[in-house]
Design an enzyme around this catalytic site. Structure first.
Site, PDB file in Angstrom:
ATOM      1  N   TYR A 151       3.465  -0.883   3.911  1.00 11.94           N
ATOM      2  CA  TYR A 151       2.677  -2.016   4.405  1.00 11.94           C
ATOM      3  C   TYR A 151       1.232  -1.605   4.650  1.00 11.94           C
ATOM      4  O   TYR A 151       0.297  -2.261   4.165  1.00 11.94           O
ATOM      5  CB  TYR A 151       3.286  -2.577   5.691  1.00 11.94           C
ATOM      6  CG  TYR A 151       2.411  -3.633   6.338  1.00 11.94           C
ATOM      7  CD1 TYR A 151       2.353  -4.912   5.804  1.00 11.94           C
ATOM      8  CD2 TYR A 151       1.628  -3.333   7.447  1.00 11.94           C
ATOM      9  CE1 TYR A 151       1.534  -5.880   6.364  1.00 11.94           C
ATOM     10  CE2 TYR A 151       0.813  -4.291   8.018  1.00 11.94           C
ATOM     11  CZ  TYR A 151       0.762  -5.568   7.481  1.00 11.94           C
ATOM     12  OH  TYR A 151      -0.060  -6.510   8.034  1.00 11.94           O
ATOM     13  N   LYS A 155      -2.257  -2.810   2.700  1.00 13.24           N
ATOM     14  CA  LYS A 155      -3.404  -3.444   3.347  1.00 13.24           C
ATOM     15  C   LYS A 155      -4.687  -2.623   3.169  1.00 13.24           C
ATOM     16  O   LYS A 155      -5.792  -3.185   3.178  1.00 13.24           O
ATOM     17  CB  LYS A 155      -3.106  -3.674   4.833  1.00 13.24           C
ATOM     18  CG  LYS A 155      -2.022  -4.724   5.071  1.00 13.24           C
ATOM     19  CD  LYS A 155      -2.369  -6.052   4.413  1.00 13.24           C
ATOM     20  CE  LYS A 155      -1.348  -7.136   4.671  1.00 13.24           C
ATOM     21  NZ  LYS A 155      -1.713  -8.429   4.062  1.00 13.24           N
TER      22      LYS A 155
END
Length: 259
Positions: A151, A155
């Site tokens: 994750y 990002k």
């Protein structure tokens, strides 16, 4: 009437962006895989604001999702003035213990689909010399995050992509902005199975409406990126102030803390 396309519009920050653009008089295109929620949101927006709303159910976690969405709009001859690239999910736990298919779908959604949509719509925007794109990143765009490894890496991609393309677009009339919020009051923690972590506690999160408002302001000012909230801004500066190894250890300790 200008048109805003919002992905991941069925809840959270995406839902709040839909409200903002409807209030501003935009035609709003709502995209998500949850058609039932989108229809309810569209009906509510039409009741409260002078707006036209269109619902496009699409699964952007699938590789053909962005093209299907783009083609659906082209078929109706709808030009997009603003793209809110908001669709995204998270995960929690050691990478070697994660479901591989689930992680790959997250990478598809957070990275591949976001970039694919940018490439599709940027071509049209640059030809018209006008348009704005907002990509939703995270404070984890600025540092590695153990227990959310894929994750946070996804990002980081969002922020780096945004900064690079923002530079490329100088003089075109088109801008791209990264919105990098910290913990926000959305369904994110439940979906990522993080409800028991302290970071998900109510007093530790920002209101999704406030985050969207800050993002909208940054988009209008054509900023390259914005980090909502002073404490979140401080967190984003951590890699500049401390050795990366220490920052990584801190982020792991924060995520390990339970209620």
């Amino acid at each position: 009437m200008k048109t805003a396309l919002i992905t991941g519009a069925s809840s959270g920050i995406g839902r709040e962006f839909a409200e903002i653009f409807a209030k501003e008089g935009y035609q709003v295109i709502l995209a998500s895989r949850n058609e039932e929620k989108l229809k309810a949101i569209a009906q509510s927006l039409r009741q409260h604001y002078p707006t036209t709303t269109i619902v496009i159910p699409v699964d952007l976690a699938q590789s053909n999702g962005p093209q299907l969405l783009y083609d659906a709009l082209k078929k109706e001859a709808i030009e997009i003035d603003v793209l809110i690239n908001n669709a995204g999910i998270g995960s929690y736990g050691f990478l070697h213990e994660q479901n591989i298919q689930t992680e790959l779908e997250m990478i598809q959604l957070n990275v591949h689909s976001l970039s694919h949509l940018m490439m599709l719509f940027l071509q049209d925007m640059v030809k018209r010399n006008t348009g704005r794109i907002l990509n939703v990143g995270s404070t984890t765009s600025f540092y590695a995050c153990p227990l959310s490894a894929n994750y946070s890496a996804s990002k980081a991609f969002v922020l780096h992509l945004t900064e690079a393309v923002a530079n490329e677009l100088k003089g075109t009339g088109v801008s791209v902005t990264a919105l990098c919020p910290g913990a926000t009051g959305t369904e994110f923690f439940r979906n990522a199975k993080m409800e028991k972590q302290k970071v998900a506690k109510d007093n530790a999160v920002m209101d999704a409406k406030k985050v969207a408002e800050i993002g909208f302001q940054a988009l209008n000012k054509r900023k390259t990126f914005v980090v909502p909230g002073f404490l979140n801004w401080l967190l984003a500066q951590a890699p500049r102030l401390f050795p990366r190894r220490i920052v990584t250890n801190i982020t792991r300790n924060v995520l390990e803390q339970k209620l």
